[in-house]
Write an enzyme that holds these catalytic residues in place. Structure first.
Site, mmCIF file in Angstrom:
data_model
loop_
_atom_site.group_PDB
_atom_site.id
_atom_site.type_symbol
_atom_site.label_atom_id
_atom_site.label_comp_id
_atom_site.label_asym_id
_atom_site.label_seq_id
_atom_site.Cartn_x
_atom_site.Cartn_y
_atom_site.Cartn_z
ATOM 1 N N SER A 144 0.854 -1.190 0.000
ATOM 2 C CA SER A 144 0.000 0.000 0.000
ATOM 3 C C SER A 144 0.885 1.232 0.000
ATOM 4 O O SER A 144 2.016 1.209 0.508
ATOM 5 C CB SER A 144 -0.897 0.022 1.239
ATOM 6 N N TYR A 157 -2.219 -0.639 10.638
ATOM 7 C CA TYR A 157 -2.138 -0.894 9.200
ATOM 8 C C TYR A 157 -0.846 -0.335 8.617
ATOM 9 O O TYR A 157 -0.158 -1.005 7.839
ATOM 10 C CB TYR A 157 -3.347 -0.278 8.508
#
Length: 311
Positions: A144, A157
């Protein structure tokens, strides 16, 4: 090779929803043998039927929790028992938690790391020896843009995705001696998937993908186009590069902007939620879909700003 070839064995984790599901559906028309893995068998069966209709040479469903090393080992053993090889492995399983670091319960925080970071380590532990033994094949790890920057309220995350990026780099170095083996890392930005509704949430409002938002189909095509390509650009959106530049070269500007931007661009202030663990600790198959339902990003931001101005 830039796409799976007919007859290739393609294994995809996180295949029941979002990017993983889109990747399976994009690979199926190439006539590949698909192996679909995720925690929930019901959702996987639905995706397998879609892939059969789309032209897959065969589909195989193997319910797998990537955070469980033995489960990943069993997945790889099952693939080899049926097909004898792995040509492409796309590691797309991932979960999200929203909330300040101290507000996210320990088991949820650890659960995000377990799936995202340790899950990829488990995959590498069992898939890389197969690829090295074949002296061929690609392991693609889906990271990501948040693995390159910092954002408020998503610490678990962010930490997991920074670790995933490091893992991919380590694997690339360790396997440089095998010219037929490719370790591929890709970093999407905001993607229209259900992961935001499925996320654990201790923030008070539902998350949404920040603009510009890509479709999971576009990300899937980008993932497949990088198969076997050394040196392909990992960032899947040009805006990712702009954000990374701001984070690294202009940290004082980035830090001043990211808080307000995140509150308006990556949170839906019209969707309040009570604290909940989402799908981090257990699958929520009813929420597994190809797309999310966040609607137009610009309209969502405008609504957030109006809500803020109204107090």
């Amino acid at each position: 090779m830039s796409k799976p070839r007919p007859g290739d064995v393609v294994v995809i984790t996180g295949a029941s929803s979002g990017i993983g599901r889109a990747t399976a559906l994009a690979a199926a028309p190439e006539g590949v043998h698909l192996v679909l893995a995720a925690r929930g068998v019901g959702s996987l069966d639905l995706v397998a039927a879609e892939c059969d209709d789309a032209g897959a040479a065969s589909t195989m469903v193997v319910p797998t929790d990537v955070g469980d090393d033995r489960a990943v080992e069993a997945l790889v053993d099952a693939v080899l028992a049926r097909h004898g090889r792995i040509d492409v492995f796309v590691s797309a399983a991932g979960v999200v938690a929203y909330g300040r670091t101290e507000e996210v319960p320990q088991e949820v925080f650890d659960g995000v790391l377990r799936t995202n970071l340790l899950g990829n380590a488990n995959v590498a532990r069992h898939v890389v020896p197969v690829l090295r033994g074949q002296d061929s094949g690609t392991l693609t790890i889906v990271g990501s843009v948040i693995g390159h920057i910092a954002v408020p309220g998503m610490t678990a995350y962010a930490v997991s995705k920074w670790g995933v990026r490091s893992l991919a780099r380590q694997l690339k170095l360790e396997n440089a001696d095998k010219k037929g083996v490719t370790i591929s890392y890709v970093a999407p930005g905001g993607v229209d998937t259900p992961i935001y509704q499925q996320a654990a949430n201790y923030d008070g409002f539902e998350g949404r993908p920040p603009p510009p938002t890509a479709s999971p189909e576009r990300v899937a095509e980008q993932v497949l186009s990088r198969i076997g390509r050394e040196g392909a650009r990992p960032q899947l959106l040009l805006t990712n590069e702009v954000i990374r530049f701001g984070f690294s070269a202009l940290p004082f500007v980035y830090d001043a902007i990211i808080g307000p931007f995140f509150r308006h661009g990556a949170i839906d202030r019209l969707r309040p939620v009570e604290p909940h663990p989402g799908n981090v600790l257990a699958p929520k198959q009813s929420g597994n879909k190809l797309h999310g339902d966040q609607g137009n990003a610009v309209i969502g931001i405008a609504r957030n700003v109006l809500t803020h101005l109204r107090g």
